[in-house]
Scaffold this motif. Sequence first.
Motif, PDB file in Angstrom:
ATOM      1  N   ALA A   1      60.817  68.808 -47.467  1.00 60.48           N
ATOM      2  CA  ALA A   1      62.099  69.835 -48.115  1.00 60.48           C
ATOM      3  C   ALA A   1      63.438  69.210 -47.734  1.00 60.48           C
ATOM      4  CB  ALA A   1      61.613  71.186 -47.576  1.00 60.48           C
ATOM      5  N   SER A   2      63.974  69.869 -46.943  1.00 61.22           N
ATOM      6  CA  SER A   2      65.402  69.547 -46.469  1.00 61.22           C
ATOM      7  C   SER A   2      65.305  68.920 -45.165  1.00 61.22           C
ATOM      8  CB  SER A   2      66.642  70.522 -46.493  1.00 61.22           C
ATOM      9  OG  SER A   2      66.067  71.855 -45.893  1.00 61.22           O
ATOM     10  N   GLY A   3      64.267  68.936 -44.481  1.00 60.97           N
ATOM     11  CA  GLY A   3      64.313  68.642 -42.977  1.00 60.97           C
ATOM     12  C   GLY A   3      63.412  67.180 -42.761  1.00 60.97           C
ATOM     13  N   THR A   4      63.328  66.848 -41.562  1.00 56.22           N
ATOM     14  CA  THR A   4      62.332  65.903 -41.243  1.00 56.22           C
ATOM     15  C   THR A   4      61.420  66.201 -40.145  1.00 56.22           C
ATOM     16  OG1 THR A   4      64.460  64.220 -41.939  1.00 56.22           O
ATOM     17  CG2 THR A   4      62.339  63.267 -40.330  1.00 56.22           C
ATOM     18  N   GLU A   5      60.310  65.969 -39.947  1.00 57.32           N
ATOM     19  CA  GLU A   5      59.204  66.187 -39.079  1.00 57.32           C
ATOM     20  C   GLU A   5      58.268  64.941 -39.137  1.00 57.32           C
ATOM     21  OE1 GLU A   5      55.839  68.298 -41.592  1.00 57.32           O
ATOM     22  OE2 GLU A   5      57.320  69.649 -40.957  1.00 57.32           O
ATOM     23  N   SER A   6      57.505  64.908 -37.675  1.00 51.80           N
ATOM     24  CA  SER A   6      56.517  64.032 -37.277  1.00 51.80           C
ATOM     25  C   SER A   6      55.507  64.189 -38.502  1.00 51.80           C
ATOM     26  CB  SER A   6      56.005  64.073 -36.199  1.00 51.80           C
ATOM     27  OG  SER A   6      57.037  63.977 -35.066  1.00 51.80           O
ATOM     28  N   ALA A   7      55.194  63.071 -39.241  1.00 56.04           N
ATOM     29  CA  ALA A   7      53.801  63.090 -40.055  1.00 56.04           C
ATOM     30  C   ALA A   7      52.744  63.563 -39.410  1.00 56.04           C
ATOM     31  CB  ALA A   7      53.475  61.588 -40.669  1.00 56.04           C
TER      32      ALA A   7
END
Length: 372
Positions: A140-146
């Motif tokens: 979405a509009s964020g970044t997270e660890s895969a």
Amino acid sequence: MKQQEVDARVQAAIENLQAGRAVEDDTGIEFKGDWPDPATKARQLAGAANALRGGLLIYVIGVHDKTGAVTTPTKTEPQEWYARIRKSFDQVAPELLRSQVVYFGDESKAVVALVIDTSQFPYVINVPSENRREVPMRVASGTESAHRNQLVRMFEPSLRAPAMSFAEGGVQVDWKDEPKTVVGEQQEIGRLWSLEVKVRAKILVEHFGIHPTTLPVRDMRLRLTCADFETRPEVRVKHLGDTDFLTFPRMGEAAPPEPVPPQHGVYARDNYVIATAPGDFTATATTDFRNRNAPDQMLSGLRELFIETDEMQIDIAVSVVGVANLIKLSCRLRRSEPFSERMSKHPMGKGDIISGHLGTWEMAGSDSDPWA
């Protein structure tokens, strides 16, 4: 992606953002009010690149990502910025293909577009403070660890979409003002207005693979924008064997056999476009407003808009079977034929018919190309 295509995509994306229109066709474009901090934003770049899985990523520097307002970013040399941000990547970083200035709007405002290649995914960043590495993923509009399932999908075998570009593009707009009649009446009892917008796009497919590439027609999306007017008509493609003339078999004769597909090239069959070698296909779309009772405020406004406008834009999105990301192309058009109008008599003598050719617009060439 050619410089003109980057210009057109960025200009359209900014206009959509500023107008609050849907931006689902703008995947792969990231707006930045200022240059991302190389020390803290490498994770964000890696996440966006991993999510694209090989598609082109465009960073637009100088536009607020929420409002579309033009900003004044810090003076920065693109190559120096890239050299600093790539230091956070483990072994391989997304490649900065080029940077270019893009002008848009009546006041010729300027932003910087960075065209970034993500074909060497997955991208891993170093986290020195925790003595570890991470695979970021844009969600979405964020970044997270895969997560594991995201990594599994990332490594699934996928086809590479062939490069595509506009070979030709054009729009024709016609107008008709005719009598409204009824049986038994000798004269008109009112007027009927009609307006028709025809879009044509010839797409070059640079196919060099061993296996055929399939482009589903049902998934193709086309958008025509002209000032505040926007239309998204259904896309049709010129079928194998289509001609500009209607043919009818004689009584008792069999219909002519369907043409044999070429061994090499691009052709359309049923609801698919098939590419076995470099070639092109033609997509068409029509938006029409027929037989509306005059006066009609909307049609009156559209008529004046098309008479006065000199530029418009075609955006087309194409899906490739086996490829996750859409191929998005944009084409700027300039007026090539002016407004013209003629009057004729109704065949039953019930008034005058006014036919107007509001204009023709063709793909704009590069002003810097000496051969254009």
